[in-house]
Write an enzyme that holds these catalytic residues in place. Structure first.
Site, mmCIF file in Angstrom:
data_model
loop_
_atom_site.group_PDB
_atom_site.id
_atom_site.type_symbol
_atom_site.label_atom_id
_atom_site.label_comp_id
_atom_site.label_asym_id
_atom_site.label_seq_id
_atom_site.Cartn_x
_atom_site.Cartn_y
_atom_site.Cartn_z
ATOM 1 N N HIS A 1 0.826 -1.203 0.000
ATOM 2 C CA HIS A 1 0.000 0.000 0.000
ATOM 3 C C HIS A 1 0.862 1.257 0.000
ATOM 4 C CE1 HIS A 1 -2.556 3.088 2.278
ATOM 5 N NE2 HIS A 1 -3.148 2.928 1.107
ATOM 6 N N SER A 2 0.538 2.184 -0.879
ATOM 7 C CA SER A 2 1.124 3.521 -0.866
ATOM 8 C C SER A 2 2.652 3.468 -0.918
ATOM 9 C CB SER A 2 0.609 4.277 0.368
ATOM 10 O OG SER A 2 0.846 5.661 0.255
ATOM 11 N N PHE A 3 3.316 3.936 0.140
ATOM 12 C CA PHE A 3 4.781 3.976 0.189
ATOM 13 C C PHE A 3 5.383 2.593 -0.038
ATOM 14 C CE2 PHE A 3 8.965 4.275 2.129
ATOM 15 C CZ PHE A 3 9.387 5.548 1.787
ATOM 16 N N VAL B 1 3.173 3.832 -4.615
ATOM 17 C CA VAL B 1 4.306 4.497 -5.251
ATOM 18 C C VAL B 1 4.990 3.524 -6.211
ATOM 19 C CG1 VAL B 1 6.630 5.406 -4.814
ATOM 20 C CG2 VAL B 1 4.741 6.057 -3.315
ATOM 21 N N HIS C 1 -7.830 6.617 -0.094
ATOM 22 C CA HIS C 1 -6.489 6.022 -0.114
ATOM 23 C C HIS C 1 -6.343 4.869 0.883
ATOM 24 C CE1 HIS C 1 -2.241 5.923 -0.912
ATOM 25 N NE2 HIS C 1 -1.911 6.271 0.317
#
Length: 240
Positions: free
Chosen positions: A80-82, A107, A221
Site C-alpha cells: 500500500h502507498s509507500f 508508489v 487512499h
C-alpha cells in the site's frame, strides 16, 4: 491436506503499521488463506527503532527476512502507498517465492529513484520542513486522517491514535533494482478513486504507460481501513 492457496503478505504505507490490514486479514483467513501483516522498522509497534539509518533497503530487508524466516512461498505481495517501493525491491530479490504483486494505490519507483524524486515539489518542501522540527530531525509527522480519505469520525479518531512519525531518510533514499519493476512477475495496480490521493499521480502515469492491469476501487487512499469488504472482494477478483 496441504493448503495450496497462496499466502498473502500485506504491507502498510508511510506512518502506518501492519495493524491497518487487520480487518482485511481476518476476512482472508476466513476465506481459507494464510496471511501476515509485517510492520516495517521504525513504525507502528516498532516505532522505538526510529533512526536516521532506516532506508528503503531496510524496509525491503524487513520483508525479505519476514518471507525467508517464516518459510513463506507462493506469496501474493500487496504493497500500500509507500510500500510500492518495498514490494518492487522484494520482488527483485525473492522472485521465486512470489506469486504476484499488487500495488495498492502505491508508489512506483524505477531503479535509482527516491520517493522524494517523484513527489510534487510542494509536498517534498513541506515534509522536509516538518522533519526539521521533529525530535532529532528524523521523521515526518503523520498527516490528518482526512488526507488518507478517512472521514468517518470513529475510524478517524482510531487512526489518529495509531499513526506514527515516518523516517524521513526513507523518503530520501534511492531504490536499487537489478531487474525491471516486478522482475517479470504478474503485476496489478489498485487505484482508489474517491477521493483520489493526488501525490501519487506520477506513479499512476507510469502504470498507464506500462499498460499494467488497473482496478479501480471507489474508496479513499486507506480503503483497506475504511472499506475492508470492498478491498477483500477486489483482491479476490485480481487473484482468481
Amino acid at each position: 491436506m496441504k493448503n495450496n492457496k497462496p499466502h498473502f503478505v500485506l504491507i502498510h504505507g508511510a506512518w502506518h503499521g501492519g495493524w491497518v490490514w487487520t480487518e482485511v486479514a481476518q476476512s482472508l483467513i476466513y476465506q481459507g488463506y494464510s496471511v501476515t501483516c509485517p510492520t516495517q522498522t521504525g513504525l507502528g509497534e516498532r516505532k522505538h527503532l526510529l533512526s536516521s539509518n532506516i532506508t528503503l533497503d531496510t524496509f525491503i530487508e524487513d520483508i525479505v527476512n519476514h518471507i525467508i524466516f517464516n518459510n513463506l512461498d507462493n506469496v501474493i505481495l500487496v504493497g500500500h502507498s509507500f510500500a510500492g517501493s518495498t514490494i518492487s525491491g522484494v520482488a527483485d530479490i525473492l522472485k521465486d517465492r512470489i506469486n504476484r504483486l499488487i500495488y495498492f494505490d502505491a508508489v512506483i519507483l524505477s531503479d535509482g529513484q527516491s520517493p522524494f524524486d517523484i513527489a510534487p515539489p510542494e509536498v517534498v518542501k513541506e515534509r522536509i520542513a516538518l522533519a526539521e522540527k521533529s525530535e532529532g530531525k528524523l521523521s515526518v509527522p503523520a498527516p490528518n486522517p482526512e488526507a488518507f480519505g478517512v472521514f468517518d469520525i470513529r475510524k478517524s479518531i482510531m487512526l489518529n491514535k495509531q499513526l506514527t512519525p515516518h523516517p524521513i531518510s526513507t523518503f530520501q533514499s534511492k531504490l536499487k533494482l537489478k531487474n525491471e519493476i516486478g522482475n517479470g512477475l504478474p503485476l496489478s495496480y489498485i487505484f482508489c478513486t474517491n477521493p483520489v490521493y493526488e501525490s501519487l499521480e506520477s506513479s499512476r502515469e507510469v502504470v498507464r504507460k506500462s499498460k499494467w492491469p488497473i482496478f479501480e476501487l471507489h474508496a479513499g487512499h486507506n480503503a483497506m481501513y475504511t472499506h475492508a469488504k470492498e478491498t477483500l472482494n477486489l483482491l479476490m477478483k485480481i487473484c482468481n
